[in-house]
Design an enzyme around this catalytic site. Structure first.
Site, short mmCIF file in Angstrom:
data_model
loop_
_atom_site.label_atom_id
_atom_site.label_comp_id
_atom_site.label_asym_id
_atom_site.label_seq_id
_atom_site.Cartn_x
_atom_site.Cartn_y
_atom_site.Cartn_z
N HIS A 26 0.80 -1.23 0.00
CA HIS A 26 0.00 0.00 0.00
C HIS A 26 0.83 1.28 0.00
CE1 HIS A 26 -3.69 -2.19 0.44
NE2 HIS A 26 -3.36 -2.69 1.62
N ALA A 27 2.09 1.22 0.38
CA ALA A 27 2.90 2.43 0.53
C ALA A 27 3.01 3.16 -0.81
CB ALA A 27 4.29 2.08 1.06
#
Length: 563
Positions: A171-172
């Site tokens: 998700h980063a």
């Protein structure tokens, strides 16, 4: 069932225990010749399971310690060719994708400085889901360094399969944390693979959409992202619709498979095998990155699927059968005793070994009470909302998208005409593509083939059936531009060599850029393409025909003067 306690001494350690004793993995037998086994490397950063997000936070790095204990307890380390404790990633390596100011913030922030850096903490989204905890930067460097080490070893041909269960934090974003993820080790690993591999296939079986990886390669035709996830508009991260396909030269290189609650083993595995086999056939990757998020298992703390450990492992086994360089990463998973079971089982699948359903004795036996089994019953009573018709519709839509690839893209290192991007944006789309962009979900379900009479033999100027005395067909309006447009779709695959540099004017709203194979690729948020800028086909022709008919029916001056 209560496991009898044993006094722990050196002589009673797992290396000296009777393999036939209850609860201990049975001996593993080789079923194929040793020379045909893939070379497997395993990466476990020193102390990576000792970090702590917070008492009430669902992310528990301790699951990595449990997984490693089961791997060693089963004796799988004897079947792994190389067991590494990789070095942490450097700041320069993190900045290959992430913004330097964001990496600098991660290196400076700590719980004691959180109030002092409050503005930056909120700017980089290190709140709530992504809290600031002790030695957070060291944790990020360790799991990212392990993924980079695996990618480097794959690129150099020193291993066939690289395993890093501490990675997979998908998700980063480039300049902010998101969804428990601070550094996107997957993007860093793929960028490393792209230095040697023309095409990389990324597969994500986490219950959450792999939005960070998709966004990084949204406009790349050298990376295809395929994500199987839950999507209902509200479930985090709220992205990953069926008609999100990529943009620019990366259009149709992002595949999303949105699913509803409660999908079971048979439905999931059948869908997975069908889509992945078609994707590999069309895209022809030279390496694969597989994110094995275990929150898609049944009974997960944040999940809503009904998958068993065996079904999850079957997806891993299927990808392994393609015999391509394979990077295996962890990901989500918040019921930690099931996560460690799942990843230990998938390690046995990857090394080609069979293990007993009885768990080996480890210092963490209490986590696996009361059954002490590798495959406990974890299927919940959540209703399966995925109907056969909805799954068939998803499959048909994905197959339709893959048709646009027309083979793997070219990766020749040569100069590309600067107006190629404009050609792709202005190309005339067919009805299926328009349906996708409108989100009607009917792409691939209807046909709009023009009617052709059975006695019609003439197709074009080069048709051998046309006789010499037949007049040549009229030339299309637009001259050269019309001919260019008519050939764009047919030659689309050959017009996609590698990553194509874009002018700044083409992407004025881009928030960031990334580097793929030495070229700068803008990274934009997924946007919906607008309507074609040109006049609809046939509008002017119909107008002219009406004028011609009017002129034909209107009497001329000579007719009016006749008696």
């Amino acid at each position: 069932m209560v496991r009898a306690s044993r006094s722990v001494t050196f002589s009673s350690s797992s290396h000296f225990l009777d393999p036939e004793a209850p609860g201990i993995a049975q001996s593993i037998e080789e079923r194929i010749n040793p020379h045909s086994r893939p070379v497997v490397s395993y990466y476990f950063p020193n102390g990576v399971g000792e970090y702590h997000y917070g008492e009430l936070h669902p992310m528990k790095p301790h699951r990595l310690t449990l997984t490693n204990a089961l791997v060693l307890g089963y004796g799988l380390d004897k079947h792994i060719h190389s067991f590494f404790t990789p070095r942490p990633a450097t700041k320069a390596e993190l900045e290959l994708y992430h913004d330097s100011d964001y990496v600098d913030f991660l290196s400076r922030v700590s719980p004691s400085k959180e109030n002092e850096l409050r503005t930056l903490v909120e700017q980089f989204n290190c709140v709530e889901d992504c809290p600031v905890f002790a030695e957070m930067y060291d944790f990020c460097r360790k799991y990212a360094g392990a993924s980079l080490a695996g990618a480097r070893r794959l690129s150099h041909g020193n291993t066939d399969i690289a395993i890093n269960w501490s990675g997979g934090l998908h998700h980063a974003k480039r300049g902010e944390a998101s969804g428990f993820c601070y550094v996107n080790d997957i993007v860093l690993a793929i960028l490393e693979l792209l230095r040697y591999h023309p095409r990389v296939l990324y597969i994500d079986i986490d219950i959450h959409h792999g939005d960070g990886v998709e966004l990084a390669f949204w406009q790349s035709n050298r990376v295809m992202t395929v994500s199987f996830h839950k999507y209902n508009g509200d479930f985090f991260p709220g992205t990953g619709k069926l008609n999100d396909n990529g943009n620019g030269i990366g259009k149709h290189f992002c595949l999303n498979i949105p699913l509803e609650d409660g999908i079971d083993d048979d439905s999931y595995v059948t869908l997975f095998k069908t889509i992945i086999e078609d994707t590999v056939t069309s895209f022809r990757p030279t390496s694969i990155v597989l994110q094995c998020g275990a929150d898609s298992l049944g009974c997960d703390r944040l999940g809503a699927f009904n998958l068993s450990i065996a079904a999850h492992g079957e997806c891993v086994s299927f990808v392994k059968r393609f015999n391509l360089p394979l990077l295996i990463l962890g990901g989500g998973g918040y019921t930690i005793h099931n996560v460690s079971r799942c990843w230990a089982y998938e390690t046995s699948v990857l090394v080609g070994a069979e293990v007993s359903d009885d768990l080996p004795s480890t210092p963490y036996d209490s986590f696996f009470a009361p059954d002490y089994r590798l495959h406990p019953k974890i299927v919940t009573k959540v209703d399966n909302l995925n109907t056969p018709a909805s799954l068939q519709k998803i499959t048909a839509s994905i197959k339709n998208k893959l048709r646009y690839l027309e083979g793997a893209p070219s990766v020749q290192m040569q100069e590309i005409p600067p107006d190629l991007a404009g050609w792709l944006e202005e190309e005339e789309r067919n009805a299926d593509e328009k349906d996708e962009e409108r989100g009607t979900g009917t792409a691939g379900e209807t046909r709009s083939d023009p009617h052709r009479a059975q006695n019609e033999f003439f197709d074009s100027d080069g048709d051998l059936d046309r006789t010499d005395d037949e007049p040549s067909p009229p030339t299309k309006r637009g001259g050269v531009r019309g001919r260019l447009r008519s050939t764009q779709i047919r030659t689309r695959a050959t017009l996609r060599p590698s990553i194509i540099p874009r002018d700044e004017d083409d992407f004025k709203d881009d928030a960031s850029t990334s580097t793929f194979g030495g070229a700068d690729v803008p990274i934009t948020q997924p946007v919906k393409r607008g309507k074609p800028r040109g006049r609809p086909r046939g509008s002017r022709a119909k107008g002219r025909r009406r004028v011609a008919v009017a002129e034909r029916d209107t009497p001329s001056e000579m007719d009016l003067n006749e008696p």
